[in-house]
Write an enzyme that holds these catalytic residues in place. Structure first.
Site, PDB file in Angstrom:
ATOM      1  N   ARG A 232       1.113  -1.533   0.303  1.00  0.00           N
ATOM      2  CA  ARG A 232      -0.175  -0.177  -0.073  1.00  0.00           C
ATOM      3  C   ARG A 232       0.918   0.878   0.585  1.00  0.00           C
ATOM      4  O   ARG A 232       0.324   2.261   0.563  1.00  0.00           O
ATOM      5  CB  ARG A 232      -1.013  -0.487   1.298  1.00  0.00           C
ATOM      6  CG  ARG A 232      -0.947  -0.794   1.307  1.00  0.00           C
ATOM      7  CD  ARG A 232      -2.546  -1.069  -0.316  1.00  0.00           C
ATOM      8  NE  ARG A 232      -3.744  -1.987   0.113  1.00  0.00           N
ATOM      9  CZ  ARG A 232      -3.630  -3.512  -0.662  1.00  0.00           C
ATOM     10  NH1 ARG A 232      -2.486  -3.694  -1.449  1.00  0.00           N
ATOM     11  NH2 ARG A 232      -4.028  -4.664  -0.451  1.00  0.00           N
TER      12      ARG A 232
ATOM     13  N   GLU B 278      -6.359   2.993   6.635  1.00  0.00           N
ATOM     14  CA  GLU B 278      -6.099   2.457   4.840  1.00  0.00           C
ATOM     15  C   GLU B 278      -5.753   3.818   4.269  1.00  0.00           C
ATOM     16  O   GLU B 278      -5.443   4.299   2.903  1.00  0.00           O
ATOM     17  CB  GLU B 278      -6.267   1.415   3.605  1.00  0.00           C
ATOM     18  CG  GLU B 278      -5.461   1.197   2.687  1.00  0.00           C
ATOM     19  CD  GLU B 278      -6.151  -0.650   2.408  1.00  0.00           C
ATOM     20  OE1 GLU B 278      -6.671  -0.403   0.928  1.00  0.00           O
ATOM     21  OE2 GLU B 278      -4.865  -1.076   2.611  1.00  0.00           O
TER      22      GLU B 278
ATOM     23  N   SER C 124     -11.449  -1.394   2.870  1.00  0.00           N
ATOM     24  CA  SER C 124     -10.726  -2.167   3.506  1.00  0.00           C
ATOM     25  C   SER C 124     -10.107  -0.469   4.042  1.00  0.00           C
ATOM     26  O   SER C 124      -9.933  -0.728   3.654  1.00  0.00           O
ATOM     27  CB  SER C 124      -9.428  -3.473   3.396  1.00  0.00           C
ATOM     28  OG  SER C 124      -9.871  -4.392   3.006  1.00  0.00           O
TER      29      SER C 124
END
Length: 291
Positions: A162, A282, A212
């Site tokens: 990420r 995130e 998510s």
């Protein structure tokens, strides 16, 4: 160039929540993007760049500055053998469909990710064990100050979980060349169907969210930690920990950004108290005087 002042960012983010930005700019080609970045850089104004808004939450107090949206005008897709060259504004499901129609294997994992290619490159998006870095050959960029256009090889992008080098440089994705491989259209269709079925069964696709919410902590799965902490279905205002997948925070009943952020903090504190694990979002939370 499309310019909207005092722009309600809940209309441009997948959470369907949040405050206003002083200015939203939507350039319609690379020259306008460069011009916008040059002006913002020269004036030293606060700004940030967004794609489809599927991984961003603007605080209710709003964003004091300019948001530059690299969107639909940058959505070209061309096929050349086993390569796809894709504009940063192209949506992941659209790219997946184009790859399938061309009989190109490797993009199936991203078929259900709601974001744009630019955002997916920026954060090295992934699903089902695959990541964008696995299929990127090169990334087409404009420098943070708009002064130049250039291309970087995937090996130079510092991709990790990420993350990409763009978090540090601030350079802006305008497009990407993907290296896929030839395969059977029917097999690609079947794999895509399987992943779509899995996503629809396991994820709250019918409610606004940003996918998510938390990054995967080393050695753990965020959703399992949250579920094991007994937090499935927990609500703060209109925000809720999904009962289908505890790794998702959803806008259940006209949530505010504050509801979502307060629920995030409650989840973080509870998981840390029970398991000693820090959950890092995130989702990019921006607002007030910057990111």
């Amino acid at each position: 160039m499309i310019v909207i002042k005092n722009c309600d960012m809940s209309q441009y983010t997948s959470f369907k929540a949040g405050g206003k930005a002083d200015v939203l700019m939507m350039p319609e080609h690379v020259s306008e993007l460069r011009e916008a970045l040059a002006q913002l850089s020269e004036s030293q104004s606060a700004y940030m760049v967004m794609g489809n808004g599927s991984n961003i939450l603007v605080r209710d107090s709003g964003y004091v500055g300019t948001i530059v949206k690299v969107g639909e005008a940058f959505s070209h897709i061309t096929v050349d053998g086993d390569e796809l060259t894709v504009g940063a504004g192209a949506l992941m499901p659209t790219v997946a469909k184009m790859a399938m129609e061309a009989g190109l294997v490797g993009f199936e994992f991203a078929s259900g990710i709601p974001g744009s290619i630019g955002g997916a490159v920026f954060m090295n998006a992934g699903a089902y064990g695959s990541e964008m870095k696995d299929i990127i050959q090169s990334v087409h960029l404009v420098s943070k100050d708009g002064s130049k256009e250039f291309t970087m090889r995937a090996d130079d992008m510092a991709f990790s979980y990420r993350h990409s080098i763009l978090y540090e440089t601030g350079d802006v994705v305008t497009g990407v060349t993907l290296k896929l491989r030839q395969g059977s259209i029917e097999e690609i269709k079947e794999k895509t169907r399987e992943l779509t079925k899995l996503r629809n069964e396991k994820q709250p696709v019918s409610l606004p969210s940003a996918g998510s919410f938390f990054k995967r902590p080393d050695g753990y799965f965020a959703g399992k930690l949250i579920e094991d902490a007994g937090l499935k279905g927990l609500s703060v205002g209109g925000a809720k920990v999904s009962e289908l997948h505890a790794g998702f925070i959803v806008n259940d009943k006209n949530a505010t950004a504050t509801d979502i952020i307060d629920l995030m903090h409650l989840v973080q504190h509870t998981v840390y108290d029970q398991f000693g694990v820090n959950l890092e979002p995130e989702v990019r939370i921006i607002g007030d005087h910057g990111v």
